[in-house]
Write an enzyme that holds these catalytic residues in place. Structure first.
Site, short mmCIF file in Angstrom:
data_model
loop_
_atom_site.label_atom_id
_atom_site.label_comp_id
_atom_site.label_asym_id
_atom_site.label_seq_id
_atom_site.Cartn_x
_atom_site.Cartn_y
_atom_site.Cartn_z
CG PHE A 112 -8.29 71.08 -20.25
CD1 PHE A 112 -7.81 72.29 -19.78
CD2 PHE A 112 -7.97 69.93 -19.54
CE1 PHE A 112 -7.02 72.36 -18.65
CE2 PHE A 112 -7.19 69.99 -18.41
CZ PHE A 112 -6.71 71.21 -17.95
CE LYS A 113 -3.65 68.86 -18.41
NZ LYS A 113 -2.97 67.73 -17.76
CG ASP A 114 -5.12 69.61 -27.58
OD1 ASP A 114 -3.98 69.21 -27.27
OD2 ASP A 114 -5.99 68.86 -28.05
CG ASP A 144 -4.49 65.45 -20.04
OD1 ASP A 144 -3.56 65.49 -19.22
OD2 ASP A 144 -5.60 65.98 -19.83
CB THR A 145 0.56 67.17 -19.72
OG1 THR A 145 -0.41 67.61 -18.78
CG2 THR A 145 1.56 68.29 -19.96
#
Length: 388
Positions: A112-114, A144-145
């Site tokens: 979701f960080k995209d 994920d970051t």
């Protein structure tokens, strides 16, 4: 729009200053000096907008046209979302009994960080190209970051990104997403320790103001205000997608369940509430449950160890964005937040003052729907009323 530190010891900066920072020099986090309040007419007008259009409208409230002209802002956001696989960028999948899943995973790395990092990367390039400047980005990741941050700036000549990943704590896919990027400006290191322990030396580097200035250090972790700003759009989009009409006497409540690690996404939700969006927020944690204990008991204290789970991105025991939430709930009381966070930094234990713990963002009465991002619900902020 100026930005101030949650601890009050740093002079106000503009959006560019907040963007190119990590932690504020006094150790706090940058927040808007004023949270815009949206009336019903604006909500009505925004209700038919696409997700990218909502991002543009929201960003324009926090990024003045004198700094980034509106046409340029729109172009940057369009370019940021050009690599997303879904035509709508974000999609709401409708399930049974009023449950919905907001799909935030259509970006390059499936995180979701995209969404926020793709925009932040474009904002960086806008200012860097204008000023012919080079920056060094420091990123600590729990999974994920790191890969999402890398994708937002890979191949850019005016940026070098240094990512620290916790050896043995990321999934194989996450690790490969970071370590297989062959670009001159991407530097990835595996470090011993968990994600919270990795954050400590990064904090120390930003605390050394002379060093940070000499090497133009900045962060793409969610300490960066730009990431929080873009994520506010998730809540407006979810609300409008779940609400059949805004023509009722009282606006309906949408209940949003948010998986929570570092607390950046839930902070964006709290800001959306403060702007006037009638949503009820429910935080979801795994066995690394410091946010759950904070919400339920006012116990903002680090556990003995970080527990490795299947949701490695949520394996965090020091969610730095809680500082932003407490600042909001305290009525922007920087002196109080400075005192509390200095105490926490020394002992890693903090009992919230009773009056602060009892506070919660307002939730308007009315009918409710449920928008579920993922996960299972755990209790919301104490005192938050149940929807009818």
């Amino acid at each position: 729009m100026d930005y101030v530190s949650t601890r009050g010891g740093t002079k106000a900066v503009d959006f560019e200053g907040a963007l190119f920072s990590g932690y504020a020099p006094d150790g706090g986090l940058f927040m808007p000096q004023r949270i815009p309040s949206l009336d019903r007419d604006i909500l009505q007008r925004w209700s038919s907008l696409s997700y990218p259009e909502l991002v543009k409208e929201l960003c324009s409230l926090f990024v003045p046209a004198t700094l980034v002209p509106r046409n340029a802002l729109n172009e940057l956001i369009d370019k940021a979302f050009s690599r997303f696989r879904h035509k709508n960028v974000v999609h709401l999948s409708r399930l049974k009994d009023g449950l919905n899943i907001l799909e935030l995973w259509h970006g390059v790395t499936y995180a979701f960080k995209d969404l926020s990092l793709s925009c932040t990367g474009q904002f960086l390039q806008y200012f860097l190209e204008k000023k012919q400047k080079h920056v060094n980005i420091l990123v600590g990741t729990s999974g994920d970051t790191g890969s999402s941050a890398i994708e937002s700036v890979r191949g850019q000549k005016n940026v070098d990104i240094f990512v620290l990943l916790p050896k043995g704590f990321c999934t194989q896919i996450q690790e490969l997403q970071m370590t297989t990027v062959i670009e001159d400006n991407v530097h990835v290191f595996a470090a011993h320790g968990n994600s919270d322990e990795i954050d400590e030396p990064i904090k120390e580097l930003f605390a050394d103001v002379d060093f940070a200035g000499k090497y133009n250090l900045m962060s793409l972790n969610s300490v960066n205000w730009s990431r929080i700003m873009v994520q506010i759009a998730h809540y407006f989009y979810a609300y409008f997608q779940c609400t059949p009409s805004l023509d009722t006497t009282q606006l309906p409540i949408v209940e949003i369940v948010v998986p929570t690690g570092g607390g950046g996404n839930i902070t964006a939700g709290c800001i959306a509430q403060k702007m006037g969006l009638p949503v009820r927020l429910i935080t979801v944690v795994n066995s690394n449950d410091i946010i759950h204990r904070t919400v339920q008991h006012g116990d903002f204290s680090v556990a003995e160890s970080v527990k490795a789970t299947l949701a490695s991105a949520m394996d965090i025991q020091e969610p730095y964005n809680v500082e932003r939430i407490l600042w909001l709930l305290s009525g922007s009381d920087s002196h109080l937040i400075k005192t509390l966070m200095e105490q926490f930094n020394i002992s890693k234990r903090l009992k919230l003052p009773e009056d602060l713990h009892r506070k919660h963002p307002p939730v308007l009465p009315g009918s409710s729907f449920c928008s579920q991002i993922s996960g299972c619900p755990s209790p919301s902020w104490p005192g938050s009323p149940d929807p009818p």
